[in-house]
Design a protein around this motif. Structure first.
Motif, PDB file in Angstrom:
ATOM      1  N   GLY A   1      12.406  13.493  -3.620  1.00 50.51           N
ATOM      2  CA  GLY A   1      11.877  12.606  -2.279  1.00 50.51           C
ATOM      3  C   GLY A   1      11.568  13.650  -1.270  1.00 50.51           C
ATOM      4  N   TYR A   2      12.417  14.573  -1.078  1.00 46.70           N
ATOM      5  CA  TYR A   2      11.924  15.534   0.081  1.00 46.70           C
ATOM      6  C   TYR A   2      10.447  16.008  -0.472  1.00 46.70           C
ATOM      7  N   ASP A   3      10.094  16.391  -1.314  1.00 41.83           N
ATOM      8  CA  ASP A   3       8.714  16.654  -1.538  1.00 41.83           C
ATOM      9  C   ASP A   3       7.634  15.940  -1.294  1.00 41.83           C
ATOM     10  N   VAL A   4       8.150  14.453  -1.709  1.00 45.76           N
ATOM     11  CA  VAL A   4       7.025  13.525  -1.397  1.00 45.76           C
ATOM     12  C   VAL A   4       6.843  13.343   0.019  1.00 45.76           C
ATOM     13  N   LYS A   5       8.062  13.161   0.866  1.00 48.15           N
ATOM     14  CA  LYS A   5       7.965  13.240   2.217  1.00 48.15           C
ATOM     15  C   LYS A   5       7.009  14.185   2.907  1.00 48.15           C
ATOM     16  N   LYS A   6       7.389  15.525   2.544  1.00 47.87           N
ATOM     17  CA  LYS A   6       6.678  16.713   3.167  1.00 47.87           C
ATOM     18  C   LYS A   6       5.141  16.531   2.603  1.00 47.87           C
ATOM     19  N   TRP A   7       4.849  16.175   1.300  1.00 52.01           N
ATOM     20  CA  TRP A   7       3.247  15.901   1.200  1.00 52.01           C
ATOM     21  C   TRP A   7       2.699  14.873   1.889  1.00 52.01           C
ATOM     22  N   ALA A   8       3.532  13.917   1.944  1.00 47.19           N
ATOM     23  CA  ALA A   8       2.972  12.663   2.843  1.00 47.19           C
ATOM     24  C   ALA A   8       2.568  13.083   4.302  1.00 47.19           C
TER      25      ALA A   8
ATOM     26  N   ALA B   1       0.838  -1.164  -0.051  1.00 48.00           N
ATOM     27  CA  ALA B   1       0.053  -0.097  -0.019  1.00 48.00           C
ATOM     28  C   ALA B   1       0.838   1.128  -0.136  1.00 48.00           C
ATOM     29  N   THR B   2       1.924   1.160   0.595  1.00 48.24           N
ATOM     30  CA  THR B   2       2.760   2.362   0.823  1.00 48.24           C
ATOM     31  C   THR B   2       3.309   2.721  -0.723  1.00 48.24           C
ATOM     32  N   SER B   3       3.763   1.658  -1.633  1.00 49.57           N
ATOM     33  CA  SER B   3       3.941   2.198  -2.942  1.00 49.57           C
ATOM     34  C   SER B   3       2.907   2.924  -3.530  1.00 49.57           C
ATOM     35  N   TRP B   4       1.693   2.342  -3.613  1.00 46.45           N
ATOM     36  CA  TRP B   4       0.411   2.985  -4.206  1.00 46.45           C
ATOM     37  C   TRP B   4       0.148   4.618  -3.422  1.00 46.45           C
ATOM     38  N   ALA B   5       0.569   4.551  -2.172  1.00 49.08           N
ATOM     39  CA  ALA B   5       0.459   5.875  -1.749  1.00 49.08           C
ATOM     40  C   ALA B   5       1.287   6.960  -2.390  1.00 49.08           C
ATOM     41  N   VAL B   6       2.778   6.499  -2.474  1.00 52.83           N
ATOM     42  CA  VAL B   6       3.589   7.256  -2.988  1.00 52.83           C
ATOM     43  C   VAL B   6       3.516   7.639  -4.483  1.00 52.83           C
ATOM     44  N   LEU B   7       2.734   6.664  -5.390  1.00 51.17           N
ATOM     45  CA  LEU B   7       2.578   6.736  -6.504  1.00 51.17           C
ATOM     46  C   LEU B   7       1.376   7.714  -6.882  1.00 51.17           C
ATOM     47  N   GLY B   8       0.207   7.659  -5.655  1.00 52.67           N
ATOM     48  CA  GLY B   8      -0.765   8.567  -5.971  1.00 52.67           C
ATOM     49  C   GLY B   8      -0.164   9.816  -5.444  1.00 52.67           C
ATOM     50  N   LEU B   9       0.907  10.399  -4.702  1.00 53.60           N
ATOM     51  CA  LEU B   9       1.305  11.496  -4.393  1.00 53.60           C
ATOM     52  C   LEU B   9       1.821  12.065  -5.823  1.00 53.60           C
ATOM     53  N   LEU B  10       2.515  11.178  -6.680  1.00 46.76           N
ATOM     54  CA  LEU B  10       3.239  11.660  -8.081  1.00 46.76           C
ATOM     55  C   LEU B  10       1.923  11.717  -8.985  1.00 46.76           C
ATOM     56  N   SER B  11       0.616  11.113  -8.864  1.00 51.94           N
ATOM     57  CA  SER B  11      -0.213  11.166  -9.849  1.00 51.94           C
ATOM     58  C   SER B  11      -1.095  12.616 -10.029  1.00 51.94           C
ATOM     59  N   HIS B  12      -0.662  13.429  -9.093  1.00 53.86           N
ATOM     60  CA  HIS B  12      -1.280  14.818  -9.154  1.00 53.86           C
ATOM     61  C   HIS B  12      -0.332  15.647 -10.577  1.00 53.86           C
ATOM     62  N   GLY B  13       0.600  15.021 -11.292  1.00 52.72           N
ATOM     63  CA  GLY B  13       1.257  15.633 -12.302  1.00 52.72           C
ATOM     64  C   GLY B  13       2.359  16.508 -12.173  1.00 52.72           C
ATOM     65  N   ARG B  14       2.843  16.628 -10.939  1.00 49.41           N
ATOM     66  CA  ARG B  14       4.015  17.362 -10.680  1.00 49.41           C
ATOM     67  C   ARG B  14       5.042  16.319 -10.473  1.00 49.41           C
ATOM     68  N   GLU B  15       6.376  17.019 -11.009  1.00 52.54           N
ATOM     69  CA  GLU B  15       7.789  16.502 -10.463  1.00 52.54           C
ATOM     70  C   GLU B  15       7.917  16.707  -9.138  1.00 52.54           C
ATOM     71  N   LEU B  16       8.201  15.612  -8.119  1.00 54.53           N
ATOM     72  CA  LEU B  16       8.593  15.769  -6.626  1.00 54.53           C
ATOM     73  C   LEU B  16       9.925  15.100  -6.374  1.00 54.53           C
TER      74      LEU B  16
END
Length: 198
Positions: free
Chosen positions: A23-30, A6-21
């Motif tokens: 690792g720091y951005d992903v962590k912050k958004w999560a 599920a963690t993979s899908w969650a991270v992929l979901g964060l990328l699904s908003h169409g922006r380049e992120l």
């Protein structure tokens, strides 16, 4: 559908908003969204999931020169295949029921082993935690702003605000319940005490 945690899908979901992120951005958004209702990953989890997604062909990455500092940073972008996969997962994967592991309630369940003051301390600490999380969710809802890409994440943040409001209010109700229970126990004990004097 590929077997991914599920963690993979969650991270992929964060990328699904169409922006380049990054690792720091992903962590912050999560932390500012997923952490309020699901899980807050460590940096090592974020980077291992991003690598897994890239190896699967669900994300691509590139190095970009930093605006400040000396090191290039790697940013990730979802691929068409990744977007299709996370969309399929969101539509069709079986739902895991929520698992409630409520530490304060476990302690109160053992209330017969605790002093009343300790039970009050536990509930007061939980109330403070819930109110802090409620304020955090409230601020994150405001920070999400009117960005259309965040319309549904903003709804989950609003849900989190309501959830922690309810947790805070439940702690208040439990404190009142303890007072009522102690008062009833005190009243029952008084007649026995009076009889012992006669």
């Amino acid at each position: 559908m590929p077997e991914l945690p599920a963690t993979s899908w969650a991270v992929l979901g964060l990328l699904s908003h169409g922006r380049e992120l990054s690792g720091y951005d992903v962590k912050k958004w999560a932390d500012r969204s997923l952490g309020l209702f699901y899980w807050s990953p460590s940096f090592s989890q974020v980077y291992s999931e991003l690598k897994r997604l890239e190896n699967r062909g669900y994300a691509t990455s590139r190095l970009v020169a930093p605006e400040t500092g000396t090191r290039d940073k790697r940013v990730y972008h979802i691929t068409g295949e990744g977007l299709a996969a996370v969309r399929t997962w969101a539509r069709t994967a079986p739902l895991d029921p929520p698992v409630l592991k409520h530490g304060p309630m476990l302690r109160l369940w053992l209330g017969h082993l605790l002093e009343p003051e300790r039970m009050r301390e536990i509930l007061a600490a939980h109330r403070e935690y819930a109110e802090g999380m409620r304020r955090r969710a409230e601020a994150d809802v405001a920070d999400a702003g009117a960005d259309e890409a965040w319309a549904y994440p903003r709804l989950t943040l609003a849900w989190a605000e309501r959830y922690y409001t309810a947790e805070r209010d439940l702690a208040d109700a439990m404190l009142a319940d303890i007072e009522e229970l102690e008062s009833a126990e005190s009243e029952r004990a008084e007649p026995e005490g009076e009889q012992s004097w006669h």
